[in-house]
Write a protein that holds these residues in place. Sequence first.
Motif, PDB file in Angstrom:
ATOM      1  N   GLU A  17      50.008  38.132  45.282  1.00 19.03           N
ATOM      2  CA  GLU A  17      49.645  39.466  45.809  1.00 19.03           C
ATOM      3  C   GLU A  17      48.170  39.501  46.213  1.00 19.03           C
ATOM      4  OE1 GLU A  17      50.873  42.601  43.050  1.00 19.03           O
ATOM      5  OE2 GLU A  17      52.682  41.456  42.614  1.00 19.03           O
ATOM      6  N   VAL A  18      47.347  38.817  45.412  1.00 22.39           N
ATOM      7  CA  VAL A  18      45.907  38.789  45.720  1.00 22.39           C
ATOM      8  C   VAL A  18      45.680  38.060  47.046  1.00 22.39           C
ATOM      9  CG1 VAL A  18      43.645  37.998  44.931  1.00 22.39           C
ATOM     10  CG2 VAL A  18      45.338  38.817  43.257  1.00 22.39           C
ATOM     11  N   VAL A  19      46.294  36.882  47.182  1.00 20.28           N
ATOM     12  CA  VAL A  19      46.082  36.078  48.401  1.00 20.28           C
ATOM     13  C   VAL A  19      46.627  36.824  49.624  1.00 20.28           C
ATOM     14  CG1 VAL A  19      46.603  33.885  49.540  1.00 20.28           C
ATOM     15  CG2 VAL A  19      46.025  33.910  47.113  1.00 20.28           C
ATOM     16  N   ALA A  20      47.733  37.524  49.467  1.00 18.50           N
ATOM     17  CA  ALA A  20      48.277  38.302  50.596  1.00 18.50           C
ATOM     18  C   ALA A  20      47.285  39.386  51.017  1.00 18.50           C
ATOM     19  CB  ALA A  20      49.623  38.922  50.201  1.00 18.50           C
ATOM     20  N   GLY A  21      46.641  40.025  50.050  1.00 15.80           N
ATOM     21  CA  GLY A  21      45.648  41.067  50.362  1.00 15.80           C
ATOM     22  C   GLY A  21      44.411  40.490  51.017  1.00 15.80           C
ATOM     23  N   VAL A  22      44.023  39.290  50.575  1.00 17.55           N
ATOM     24  CA  VAL A  22      42.867  38.609  51.181  1.00 17.55           C
ATOM     25  C   VAL A  22      43.177  38.290  52.637  1.00 17.55           C
ATOM     26  CG1 VAL A  22      41.541  36.442  51.161  1.00 17.55           C
ATOM     27  CG2 VAL A  22      41.987  37.659  49.002  1.00 17.55           C
ATOM     28  N   LYS A  23      44.386  37.774  52.859  1.00 18.33           N
ATOM     29  CA  LYS A  23      44.793  37.430  54.228  1.00 18.33           C
ATOM     30  C   LYS A  23      44.745  38.670  55.129  1.00 18.33           C
ATOM     31  CE  LYS A  23      48.639  35.560  56.829  1.00 18.33           C
ATOM     32  NZ  LYS A  23      50.006  35.040  56.781  1.00 18.33           N
ATOM     33  N   ARG A  24      45.284  39.785  54.628  1.00 21.94           N
ATOM     34  CA  ARG A  24      45.266  41.040  55.404  1.00 21.94           C
ATOM     35  C   ARG A  24      43.843  41.484  55.721  1.00 21.94           C
ATOM     36  NH1 ARG A  24      49.065  42.883  51.852  1.00 21.94           N
ATOM     37  NH2 ARG A  24      47.496  44.043  50.665  1.00 21.94           N
TER      38      ARG A  24
END
Length: 252
Positions: free
Chosen positions: A111-118
Amino acid sequence: MSGQPQDWQSDRYQKNAGFVAVLGMPVVELLRPQNGERILDLGCGDGYLTEKLVEMGCEVVGVDAGEDMIRVAREKGLDAHVMDGHALTFEAEFDAVFSNAALHWMLRPAEVVAGVKRALKPGGRFVGEFGGHTNVAACKTAMIAVLNARGLDGASFSPWYFPTPEEYGSLLTAQGFEVHTAELIPRPTLLPTDVGGWMDTFGEAFFKALPADQRAEARAEAVELLRPSLCDSEGRWTADYVRLRFSASLPG
Ligand code: BEZ
């Protein structure tokens, strides 16, 4: 840092763990911040490194789940906000996301990496350092042991995610990042206090599992378990830190 069962008091953190941010300068160097870049400091704490990035000419937003930490960061004049790293709210606005000594508190890393990507613009960089596989293994084992001795499943109270470089690299790749470096760096770290002070700041999740009247005795027992391996003949304590340092970017 994130929203774990952990009380992030900025004054206690500064006394027992001020070294954490100071030792983060090599990660700033790996980031190679450029003048005018817009950077998100994920898990900014009291803003020590956020301020360094601002001094280097960057436009920096800091986020952290610790309210008291953000209060102190704001007192420094920084653009800092209370936010859970699992639920970043930014959209394609940063040239880079930077993180020091925080990602191991976030137990749902996908979830953290997905938010970073966004949060990143196309071609954006994600550069950071956090606890890697075997980080603080002795400290963690001692705290688990004193809980186990009191009939609990000590390991189940661990608030930390300490992956191998391969594991974290796979997570980044799965979200479309190209991984440039991901390595474990053993970094035995001299503590400013005894290991009890370190446990007061970082080991709360373990000791809170016990009834209040058992905590002091359990803490003292954990200190004695660790003394043979972490305390030298002059009474100095060294924690067995192992960092996972990485650098990745999105396609342009
Ligand atoms: C770390 O920075 O690696 C760390 C700090 C506190 C507890 C565990 C790990």
